[in-house]
Design a protein around this motif. Structure first.
Motif, mmCIF file in Angstrom:
data_model
loop_
_atom_site.group_PDB
_atom_site.id
_atom_site.type_symbol
_atom_site.label_atom_id
_atom_site.label_comp_id
_atom_site.label_asym_id
_atom_site.label_seq_id
_atom_site.Cartn_x
_atom_site.Cartn_y
_atom_site.Cartn_z
ATOM 1 N N SER A 21 0.840 -1.191 0.000
ATOM 2 C CA SER A 21 0.000 0.000 0.000
ATOM 3 C C SER A 21 0.878 1.246 0.000
ATOM 4 O O SER A 21 1.962 1.252 0.589
ATOM 5 N N CYS A 22 0.404 2.272 -0.673
ATOM 6 C CA CYS A 22 1.122 3.543 -0.732
ATOM 7 C C CYS A 22 0.146 4.655 -0.364
ATOM 8 O O CYS A 22 -0.902 4.798 -1.007
ATOM 9 N N ALA A 23 0.499 5.409 0.655
ATOM 10 C CA ALA A 23 -0.347 6.515 1.097
ATOM 11 C C ALA A 23 0.260 7.831 0.640
ATOM 12 O O ALA A 23 1.444 8.093 0.879
ATOM 13 N N MET A 34 -0.338 7.157 -10.756
ATOM 14 C CA MET A 34 0.460 6.571 -9.692
ATOM 15 C C MET A 34 0.877 5.174 -10.113
ATOM 16 O O MET A 34 0.271 4.587 -11.016
ATOM 17 N N GLY A 35 1.895 4.671 -9.461
ATOM 18 C CA GLY A 35 2.342 3.349 -9.857
ATOM 19 C C GLY A 35 3.412 2.796 -8.952
ATOM 20 O O GLY A 35 3.738 3.384 -7.912
ATOM 21 N N TRP A 36 3.939 1.672 -9.376
ATOM 22 C CA TRP A 36 4.963 0.960 -8.622
ATOM 23 C C TRP A 36 6.125 0.593 -9.535
ATOM 24 O O TRP A 36 5.929 0.227 -10.695
ATOM 25 N N SER A 71 -4.553 -0.937 -7.794
ATOM 26 C CA SER A 71 -5.832 -0.266 -7.572
ATOM 27 C C SER A 71 -5.576 0.998 -6.758
ATOM 28 O O SER A 71 -4.518 1.141 -6.132
ATOM 29 N N ARG A 72 -6.530 1.903 -6.771
ATOM 30 C CA ARG A 72 -6.369 3.124 -5.978
ATOM 31 C C ARG A 72 -7.706 3.530 -5.373
ATOM 32 O O ARG A 72 -8.773 3.218 -5.913
ATOM 33 N N ASP A 73 -7.604 4.228 -4.249
ATOM 34 C CA ASP A 73 -8.771 4.764 -3.559
ATOM 35 C C ASP A 73 -8.504 6.251 -3.355
ATOM 36 O O ASP A 73 -7.744 6.626 -2.460
ATOM 37 N N ASN A 74 -9.090 7.082 -4.187
ATOM 38 C CA ASN A 74 -8.812 8.515 -4.122
ATOM 39 C C ASN A 74 -9.363 9.166 -2.863
ATOM 40 O O ASN A 74 -8.838 10.175 -2.401
ATOM 41 N N ALA A 75 -10.407 8.597 -2.294
ATOM 42 C CA ALA A 75 -10.945 9.136 -1.043
ATOM 43 C C ALA A 75 -9.939 8.974 0.093
ATOM 44 O O ALA A 75 -9.866 9.807 1.002
ATOM 45 N N ASN A 77 -6.631 8.469 -0.641
ATOM 46 C CA ASN A 77 -5.319 8.826 -1.199
ATOM 47 C C ASN A 77 -4.330 7.669 -1.099
ATOM 48 O O ASN A 77 -3.181 7.842 -0.664
ATOM 49 N N THR A 78 -4.785 6.500 -1.485
ATOM 50 C CA THR A 78 -3.922 5.328 -1.443
ATOM 51 C C THR A 78 -3.915 4.608 -2.794
ATOM 52 O O THR A 78 -4.878 4.686 -3.560
ATOM 53 N N VAL A 79 -2.817 3.928 -3.055
ATOM 54 C CA VAL A 79 -2.726 3.037 -4.199
ATOM 55 C C VAL A 79 -2.136 1.727 -3.701
ATOM 56 O O VAL A 79 -1.171 1.720 -2.932
ATOM 57 N N ASP A 80 -2.756 0.626 -4.068
ATOM 58 C CA ASP A 80 -2.345 -0.690 -3.607
ATOM 59 C C ASP A 80 -1.812 -1.517 -4.765
ATOM 60 O O ASP A 80 -2.186 -1.320 -5.919
ATOM 61 N N LEU A 81 -0.969 -2.467 -4.413
ATOM 62 C CA LEU A 81 -0.477 -3.449 -5.373
ATOM 63 C C LEU A 81 -0.680 -4.818 -4.756
ATOM 64 O O LEU A 81 -0.006 -5.181 -3.793
ATOM 65 N N ARG A 82 -1.607 -5.545 -5.320
ATOM 66 C CA ARG A 82 -1.864 -6.900 -4.860
ATOM 67 C C ARG A 82 -1.003 -7.846 -5.684
ATOM 68 O O ARG A 82 -1.091 -7.864 -6.907
#
Length: 122
Positions: A21-23, A34-36, A71-75, A77-82
């Motif tokens: 996860s990235c905050a 955004m990315g990894w 995936s990302r959740d703009n509410a 402010n996170t982006v995840d990498l599963r």
């Protein structure tokens, strides 16, 4: 300025799964893309995956296509990498990155996180 902080790295056995996860904090409206990326020991940093602001556009490196999901959740402010079906060759420091607009540059995004280590044991 945007600040990025990764979490979720660790040790996992081959075939296992992990979620990074990235905050983002600060000027988060500047995270159009955004990315990894990842960097294995002694090797150059390489692109892994990216996602647009809306989430409707995603790009994956061939080496992770079908195994990793961004995936990302703009509410929040996170982006995840599963990451599923992990392999020893996935071992690397994983870096979150952000850029004001899509697409995410493959060489020089505007903002980098500090990185989180993922180790996959065989």
């Amino acid at each position: 300025q945007v600040q990025l902080e990764e979490s979720g790295g660790g040790l996992v056995q081959a075939g296992g799964s992990l979620r990074l996860s990235c905050a983002a904090s600060g000027r988060t409206f500047s995270t159009g893309a955004m990315g990894w990326f990842r960097q294995a020991s002694g090797k150059e940093r390489k692109f892994v995956a990216s996602i647009s602001w809306s989430g409707s556009n995603t790009i994956y490196a061939d080496s992770v296509q079908g195994r990793f999901t961004i995936s990302r959740d703009n509410a929040k402010n996170t982006v995840d990498l599963r990451m599923n079906s992990l392999k020893p060759e996935d071992t690397a420091v994983y870096y979150c990155a952000a850029h004001r607009s899509w697409p995410l540059p493959l060489r020089s995004p505007e903002v980098w996180g500090q990185g989180t280590l993922v180790t996959v044991s065989s």
